[in-house]
Design a protein around this motif. Structure first.
Motif, PDB file in Angstrom:
ATOM      1  N   PRO A  27      38.737  35.903  57.406  1.00  0.00           N
ATOM      2  CA  PRO A  27      38.751  35.867  55.336  1.00  0.00           C
ATOM      3  C   PRO A  27      36.926  34.662  55.592  1.00  0.00           C
ATOM      4  N   CYS A  28      36.898  34.815  54.726  1.00  0.00           N
ATOM      5  CA  CYS A  28      35.562  33.055  53.932  1.00  0.00           C
ATOM      6  C   CYS A  28      36.541  31.690  54.416  1.00  0.00           C
ATOM      7  N   PRO A  29      36.615  31.092  54.660  1.00  0.00           N
ATOM      8  CA  PRO A  29      36.728  29.646  55.524  1.00  0.00           C
ATOM      9  C   PRO A  29      36.394  29.116  53.920  1.00  0.00           C
ATOM     10  N   GLU A  30      35.495  29.163  52.930  1.00  0.00           N
ATOM     11  CA  GLU A  30      35.478  28.645  51.587  1.00  0.00           C
ATOM     12  C   GLU A  30      36.672  29.025  50.624  1.00  0.00           C
ATOM     13  N   CYS A  31      37.056  29.984  51.073  1.00  0.00           N
ATOM     14  CA  CYS A  31      37.113  30.785  49.932  1.00  0.00           C
ATOM     15  C   CYS A  31      38.486  31.462  50.043  1.00  0.00           C
ATOM     16  N   GLN A  32      38.566  31.439  51.012  1.00  0.00           N
ATOM     17  CA  GLN A  32      39.716  32.032  51.603  1.00  0.00           C
ATOM     18  C   GLN A  32      39.932  33.811  51.715  1.00  0.00           C
ATOM     19  N   ARG A  48      32.599  31.755  41.566  1.00  0.00           N
ATOM     20  CA  ARG A  48      32.421  32.636  42.875  1.00  0.00           C
ATOM     21  C   ARG A  48      32.116  31.864  43.526  1.00  0.00           C
ATOM     22  N   CYS A  49      32.563  32.423  44.723  1.00  0.00           N
ATOM     23  CA  CYS A  49      32.564  31.944  46.180  1.00  0.00           C
ATOM     24  C   CYS A  49      30.602  32.634  46.562  1.00  0.00           C
ATOM     25  N   SER A  50      29.946  31.812  47.825  1.00  0.00           N
ATOM     26  CA  SER A  50      28.907  31.925  47.893  1.00  0.00           C
ATOM     27  C   SER A  50      29.393  33.462  48.833  1.00  0.00           C
ATOM     28  N   CYS A  51      29.927  33.740  49.470  1.00  0.00           N
ATOM     29  CA  CYS A  51      29.941  34.980  50.189  1.00  0.00           C
ATOM     30  C   CYS A  51      30.227  36.150  48.641  1.00  0.00           C
ATOM     31  N   PHE A  52      30.729  35.844  47.949  1.00  0.00           N
ATOM     32  CA  PHE A  52      30.632  37.377  46.724  1.00  0.00           C
ATOM     33  C   PHE A  52      29.071  37.387  46.329  1.00  0.00           C
TER      34      PHE A  52
HETATM   35 ZN   LIG Z   1      34.503  32.733  50.402  1.00  0.00          ZN
END
Ligand SMILES: [Zn+2]
Length: 249
Positions: A7-12, A29-33
């Motif tokens: 999972p993305c470390p920023e937003c789990q 929104r997280c940048s991964c999204f």
């Molecule tokens: Zn994320």
């Protein structure tokens, strides 16, 4: 959002992060999204493989028409969606029309999250004609709905294939529908246009060739002109020249 691996470390993997909202924390929104959303748009955009990496940064400026076309394209992106006109890139083969059209929608997808789709005129006609056969699994509306509905459509190489009256009617319907619903359309065409007073690009086009009206008819042409800012481009076939230069013998 989660990837298959970790999972993305920023937003789990939730797709949300807490940011500073001037005192109270606010969810954003997280940048991964956003990266994932952009990837979905790019995957659906139908950009041909050879144009996949076309952007403003790698567009080559060889003459004033390239410089102007690049500036207009950038301005178009900057103003989107405030302006209600599209673009018609017109010029001979290999001057970078499709490159710029793709660069425009790439920016719109990556920076503004706007759904965009590219269609080659000849493929569109082929697919519409394909639906006429009795054993076709697709209906005309299956083909046309993404083209009617996409926020921005690039119709590449307008006039590249001869149409029948019936197909011409369908194409007009599509273009007109987009016009009436204020959806932006970007065209490219290799066919010179005859209403220009003096055509200094003539030498770059095929001698004795047809013009845009011969290929798409007066009615469609005048609708396209109403919908678009004309971007004239001229020059040699740089794609061909670059390719030749890369062959080492
Ligand atoms: Zn994320």
């Amino acid at each position: 959002m989660t990837t298959k691996e970790t999972p993305c470390p920023e937003c789990q993997g939730t797709g949300w992060v807490l940011g500073d909202g001037g005192g109270a924390p606010v969810a954003r929104r997280c940048s991964c999204f956003l990266t994932r959303q952009t990837q979905i748009l790019l995957d659906r955009s139908n950009i041909p493989r050879r144009y996949k990496n076309c952007g403003f940064k790698n567009f080559e400026v060889h003459n004033d028409s390239h410089k102007d076309a690049l500036a207009i394209s950038k301005k178009f992106v900057k103003n989107f969606p405030a302006q209600d006109v599209g673009l018609l890139f017109i010029g001979p083969c290999g001057v970078g029309k499709t490159h710029l059209a793709v660069a425009v929608i790439r920016e719109l997808m990556e920076k503004n999250g706007v759904p965009c789709v590219v269609y080659a005129f000849r493929d569109l006609i082929r697919e519409i004609q394909g639906t006429f056969s009795a054993d076709s699994a697709l209906t005309e509306s299956d083909i046309l709905s993404p083209i009617l509905q996409s926020e921005v459509l690039v119709l590449d190489e307008l006039g590249a294939k001869r149409t029948t009256a019936w197909v011409e009617e369908t194409i007009f319907y599509v273009i007109n529908h987009r016009y009436n619903h204020k959806k932006t359309t970007i065209f490219t065409s290799n066919y010179p246009d005859t209403e220009d007073q003096e055509d200094h690009r003539e030498a770059f086009y095929k001698k004795g060739g047809e013009n845009l009206v011969d290929r798409i008819g007066v009615r469609l042409r005048s609708r396209v002109y109403e919908m678009c800012k004309i971007v004239d481009m001229w020059g040699d076939d740089y794609r061909k020249m670059a390719k030749q230069a890369s062959y080492r013998f």
